[in-house]
Design an enzyme around this catalytic site. Structure first.
Site, PDB file in Angstrom:
ATOM      1  N   ASP A 131       6.077  -1.977  -3.428  1.00 35.91           N
ATOM      2  CA  ASP A 131       4.879  -1.512  -2.729  1.00 35.91           C
ATOM      3  C   ASP A 131       4.181  -2.766  -2.203  1.00 35.91           C
ATOM      4  O   ASP A 131       3.589  -3.520  -2.973  1.00 35.91           O
ATOM      5  CB  ASP A 131       3.989  -0.747  -3.730  1.00 35.91           C
ATOM      6  CG  ASP A 131       2.590  -0.463  -3.177  1.00 35.91           C
ATOM      7  OD1 ASP A 131       2.404  -0.578  -1.951  1.00 35.91           O
ATOM      8  OD2 ASP A 131       1.713  -0.115  -3.982  1.00 35.91           O
ATOM      9  N   LYS A 165      -1.447  -7.274   6.001  1.00 31.61           N
ATOM     10  CA  LYS A 165      -0.885  -5.959   6.337  1.00 31.61           C
ATOM     11  C   LYS A 165      -1.679  -5.281   7.460  1.00 31.61           C
ATOM     12  O   LYS A 165      -1.155  -4.450   8.192  1.00 31.61           O
ATOM     13  CB  LYS A 165      -0.901  -5.096   5.075  1.00 31.61           C
ATOM     14  CG  LYS A 165      -0.209  -3.761   5.195  1.00 31.61           C
ATOM     15  CD  LYS A 165      -0.090  -3.135   3.833  1.00 31.61           C
ATOM     16  CE  LYS A 165       0.392  -1.716   3.874  1.00 31.61           C
ATOM     17  NZ  LYS A 165       0.501  -1.148   2.534  1.00 31.61           N
ATOM     18  N   GLU A 221       4.200   5.584   1.450  1.00 33.83           N
ATOM     19  CA  GLU A 221       3.539   5.347   0.157  1.00 33.83           C
ATOM     20  C   GLU A 221       3.122   6.646  -0.556  1.00 33.83           C
ATOM     21  O   GLU A 221       3.438   6.825  -1.731  1.00 33.83           O
ATOM     22  CB  GLU A 221       2.331   4.423   0.362  1.00 33.83           C
ATOM     23  CG  GLU A 221       2.773   2.992   0.655  1.00 33.83           C
ATOM     24  CD  GLU A 221       1.699   2.132   1.293  1.00 33.83           C
ATOM     25  OE1 GLU A 221       0.533   2.552   1.354  1.00 33.83           O
ATOM     26  OE2 GLU A 221       2.032   1.022   1.740  1.00 33.83           O
ATOM     27  N   ASP A 230      -4.466   8.850  -0.523  1.00 32.16           N
ATOM     28  CA  ASP A 230      -4.145   7.439  -0.772  1.00 32.16           C
ATOM     29  C   ASP A 230      -5.115   6.545  -0.002  1.00 32.16           C
ATOM     30  O   ASP A 230      -4.996   6.388   1.217  1.00 32.16           O
ATOM     31  CB  ASP A 230      -2.687   7.200  -0.318  1.00 32.16           C
ATOM     32  CG  ASP A 230      -2.223   5.770  -0.550  1.00 32.16           C
ATOM     33  OD1 ASP A 230      -3.034   4.931  -0.976  1.00 32.16           O
ATOM     34  OD2 ASP A 230      -1.025   5.500  -0.306  1.00 32.16           O
TER      35      ASP A 230
END
Ligand code: AMP
Length: 527
Positions: free
Chosen positions: A8, A70, A171, A193
């Site tokens: 992850d 990211k 994810e 999430d």
């Protein structure tokens, strides 16, 4: 087949897991911790630091300490998000030759995949130390809402650090997989999430080992960092009001404020009031200034409730696309560190009319899901029959006058393919241009440009005679592929591809050699 690890790669923290006896376990990093800050720093001596060590450099070496990369991956320098991020980031950004954003480090520039590869390389090293053998394969997760460019860039990052990517999975889907496999429950789950930089909502149906994603939605520019920034802005504004000094121009002060803001935010998840203490924040005209402010949970919630509210229409859209009402959801699973905020839990509970599942570690469940996916691929996990995911955006082509023709709709189960016939509009036309876009906008210019595909070397013929079948494909990684065939002859039609962004295979290979070979890396523990 060697060992496959599940990774992850988070905006703020990353985690790596493996399967042991069919069960996912998190691999500790070289410091013995389950998660690693996704931070890279370069010291004045040219040494590269990763994780906690790098994070410790953030205040003293802000221009060479790279976090939240990211949020840059797969993005154009000129995009509104990057221009906005630039005003706040203590490190420099610039425009690469193809318009992508790049990071400035001293007198060189680095691409976001290259920096992410350094984080991934460290996780690879942790896994190798854990197993006592080389690891070269991985399943890697991305936000469900990542588009093709962001997915490809993430995959490139893994390649650069020497990992062969077996599968890219979403994810929230990974979290659902880990939760479902553990709880062995059938029914509908909503996976909410909210991580460091992205928000995803996924509606997933589990039925006797078949995990079927019905719909997904989200915002790849909404996450924990935005909550930190609200505190930071509040500190800067109140300091300006009290002293007339603008801290916004001072990189070092900004970095200290950012860290203090994040710490205060975390504390407010467990206490109702916290104190922010920053002595000697700035010296001006021989006078030193300090920050000492208390912040209550109530005030913090008032500052950020709009961010939480912004997630709700996304949930509504995902439910509408899945054609289910909120009352039909059997389990609500919270993923991502920001869901620890009580207000997030409250709003989600109110929305669904049920409390989220306890006993889910929001920081580790995604990597565990990735490890399970690796087990599905190599046959270690047998009782899970199928994982069916969807594409988050429509895929289409540009038509005359900035038009957008959708070819594959959002939330279509992947892998998927659609064939569309193309022809010429002029006599003896030798080329046909196809501009492929991804997004939900109704005009071409409102969507993300993926690439221009040019069908070349078409045999001379009257207009409308050549018939070329173009196949638009989205694979199980969510990546787009386009190929073409002459309908008449059945032969492959030559296609020239001009990608709108990303690294070329040669650049990826060059970076891989540089990173896995020459650069001296100091990683992990002190000493
Ligand atoms: P992730 O991408 O899942 O690692 O999420 C990291 C985000 O969660 C960061 O923005 C953290 O600041 C945030 N976070 C971690 N712990 C807490 C907490 N106790 N309360 C609020 N936010 C948190």
């Amino acid at each position: 087949m060697g060992r496959v690890i599940g990774i992850d790669l988070g905006t703020t923290y990353s985690c790596v897991a493996t399967l042991e006896g069919g069960k996912p376990v998190v691999i500790p990093n070289l410091e013995g911790l389950p998660t690693t800050p996704s931070v890279i720093s370069f010291t004045a001596a040219g040494e590269r630091l990763v994780g906690t060590l790098a994070m410790r450099q953030a205040v003293t070496n802000p221009a060479n300490t790279f976090y939240a990369v990211k949020r840059l991956i797969g993005q154009k320098f000129q995009s509104a998000q990057i221009q906005e991020a630039m005003t706040r980031l203590p490190y420099g950004l610039t425009e690469a030759a193809n318009g992508d954003v790049a990071v400035v480090q001293g007198d060189r520039t680095l691409s976001p995949p290259e920096i992410s590869a350094m984080v991934l390389g460290y996780l690879k090293e942790c896994a190798e130390s854990f197993f006592g053998e080389t690891v070269s394969q991985a399943v890697i997760t991305v936000p469900a809402h990542f588009d093709d460019a962001q997915r490809q860039a993430t995959k490139d990052a893994a390649t650069i650090c020497g990992l062969d990517v077996q599968r890219v999975i979403n994810e929230p889907t990974a979290a659902g997989l880990a939760f479902g496999l553990d709880a062995r429950k059938n029914g509908l789950a909503a996976i909410y999430d909210l991580g460091g930089g992205t928000f995803d909502i996924t509606i997933l149906e589990a039925s006797d080992g078949v995990f079927n994603v019905l719909a997904t939605n989200g915002d790849s520019y909404l996450g924990g960092e935005d909550f930190d920034n609200r505190i930071l802005e509040w500190l800067v504004a109140s300091f300006r009001a009290e002293t007339g000094i603008d801290l916004g121009a001072d990189k070092l002060a900004l970095q200290r404020l950012k860290e203090a803001a994040e710490k205060a935010k975390r504390e407010l998840s467990f206490t109702t009031e916290t104190e922010i203490n920053l002595p000697f924040i700035i010296s001006e005209k021989a006078k030193t200034n300090h920050i000492r402010k208390s912040l209550s949970r109530k005030t913090f919630e008032a500052m950020t409730s709009d961010l939480v509210e912004r997630t709700l229409p996304r949930i509504e859209q995902a439910l509408a696309d899945a054609k289910v009402g909120a009352e039909r959801i059997d389990q609500v699973i919270l993923v991502g560190g920001q869901t620890r905020m009580p207000l997030v839990k409250e709003r989600v509970t109110k929305f669904f009319g049920r409390a989220p599942e306890e006993k889910v570690d929001p920081d580790q469940i995604v990597a565990m899901g990735a490890a399970i996916q690796s087990g599905i691929l190599d046959g270690q996990v047998r009782d899970l029959v199928l994982l069916l995911d969807v594409t988050p955006f429509a895929l289409g082509i540009e038509t005359e006058g900035d038009g957008y023709e959708r070819i594959i709709e959002r939330n279509t189960t992947v892998p998927t393919r659609k064939v569309k016939a193309f022809t010429t509009v002029e006599h003896n036309q030798r080329r046909v241009r196809i501009h492929v876009l991804q997004g939900e906008g109704f005009l071409a210019s409102m969507n993300k440009s993926l690439a221009v595909f040019e069908l070349v070397g078409i045999e001379p013929a009257p207009a409308g005679v050549p018939q070329i079948d173009v196949t638009f494909e989205i694979n199980a990684d969510g990546l787009v592929r386009v190929s073409a065939k002459d309908k008449e002859t059945g032969l492959s039609q030559k296609v020239e591809v001009r990608p709108s962004s990303g690294l070329s295979p040669a650049e990826v290979e060059e970076m891989r050699q540089r990173q896995t070979g020459r650069e001296l890396a100091k990683t992990g523990v002190d000493g």
